[in-house]
Design a protein around this motif. Structure first.
Motif, PDB file in Angstrom:
ATOM      1  N   VAL A  69       0.861  -1.178   0.000  1.00  0.00           N
ATOM      2  CA  VAL A  69       0.000   0.000   0.000  1.00  0.00           C
ATOM      3  C   VAL A  69       0.898   1.228   0.000  1.00  0.00           C
ATOM      4  N   LEU A 121      -6.585  -7.090  -0.053  1.00  0.00           N
ATOM      5  CA  LEU A 121      -5.500  -6.678  -0.933  1.00  0.00           C
ATOM      6  C   LEU A 121      -4.873  -7.931  -1.533  1.00  0.00           C
ATOM      7  N   TYR A 139      -1.179  -0.996  -4.256  1.00  0.00           N
ATOM      8  CA  TYR A 139      -2.385  -0.184  -4.132  1.00  0.00           C
ATOM      9  C   TYR A 139      -2.008   1.232  -3.716  1.00  0.00           C
ATOM     10  N   VAL A 191      -8.029   3.350  -1.843  1.00  0.00           N
ATOM     11  CA  VAL A 191      -7.009   2.730  -2.666  1.00  0.00           C
ATOM     12  C   VAL A 191      -7.593   2.089  -3.916  1.00  0.00           C
ATOM     13  N   HIS A 192      -6.805   2.109  -4.967  1.00  0.00           N
ATOM     14  CA  HIS A 192      -7.125   1.347  -6.168  1.00  0.00           C
ATOM     15  C   HIS A 192      -5.867   0.581  -6.568  1.00  0.00           C
ATOM     16  N   LYS A 193      -6.062  -0.506  -7.246  1.00  0.00           N
ATOM     17  CA  LYS A 193      -4.952  -1.375  -7.616  1.00  0.00           C
ATOM     18  C   LYS A 193      -4.196  -0.780  -8.803  1.00  0.00           C
TER      19      LYS A 193
END
Length: 237
Positions: free
Chosen positions: A210, A222, A228, A233-235
């Motif tokens: 992260v 996750l 992320y 969060v986005h991947k």
């Protein structure tokens, strides 16, 4: 209704008083050997100037001894007393039920330790030892460089997990006046970047990462070996 309100007040008063009493005893137990040693040494020092110099030289070692003792005593006391954050809670705060009060007492003891001992021992083996004794499940070579971790008994970190500076992570959240709890489980080699915030129930596969200043919403998984970033969060990949 009046009887119920009275019982809530009694429970809250007892819980708050028990925290004050415990912290008083722990402070005394941790500080007494320091004062005793100082008294024994000072008795053999002839002058006031020498005593002042000696006190200055021993200030840091005395503080470290006190801090280590206080961490250990606090962790052992909460273990014996059973003050823990129960998993999978969903209870109203204002009813002051015993699971809620035990969470509150547990949280207060953690807060006091991190104020008086945390600055000296964060990201060290001593801090990991304190967290383990206080209920956390930490694997080998775990690096915790943040004092903003609560509900230690709901934290489950596999080997080589890295928690960056000022990460906020706990097993509880308060929503609409209700206390909700869920274990946080981080897989081997997971890295949580500086200043990130993780919600309750977050899990990660091995070697997830992260980025700094990110927000991971509650109950997020996750994926392994993935990065992320963002709020939320986005991947990335």
């Amino acid at each position: 209704m009046a009887t119920t309100s009275w019982r809530r007040s009694v429970r809250f008063t007892w819980a708050a008083s028990s925290v004050v009493l415990l912290e008083t005893v722990l402070f005394a137990a941790a500080f007494y050997p320091v004062l005793l040693a100082w008294h024994a040494v000072a008795a053999h020092v002839p002058s006031d100037t020498a005593r002042i110099l000696l006190a200055s030289a021993l200030a840091i070692p005395a503080y470290l001894f006190f801090a280590v003792s206080f961490m250990l005593y606090s962790a052992l006391a909460t273990r014996v007393l059973g003050w823990r954050t129960a998993d999978n809670l969903d209870l109203p705060l204002n009813e002051f039920s015993w699971p809620v009060l035990n969470w509150g007492r547990y949280s207060m003891t953690i807060h006091v330790v991190r104020v008086f001992a945390g600055p000296a021992f964060r990201s060290t083996t001593f801090w990991n030892l304190y967290m383990r004794l206080n209920g956390a499940r930490l694997g080998r070579l775990v690096w915790v460089n943040s004092l903003s971790l609560m509900d230690h008994n709901l934290l489950d970190f596999d080997d080589e997990v890295v928690i960056g500076s000022d990460v906020h992570l706990s097993g509880h959240v308060v929503e609409h006046g209700r206390l909700k709890t869920k274990r946080v489980q981080l897989g081997k080699g997971t890295v949580i970047g500086v200043g990130s915030v993780l919600g309750i129930g977050v899990t990660s596969g091995p070697h997830a990462q992260v980025g700094p200043l990110s927000f991971v919403p509650k109950h997020t998984h996750l994926e392994a070996a993935s990065t992320y970033l963002g709020v939320p969060v986005h991947k990335l990949h």
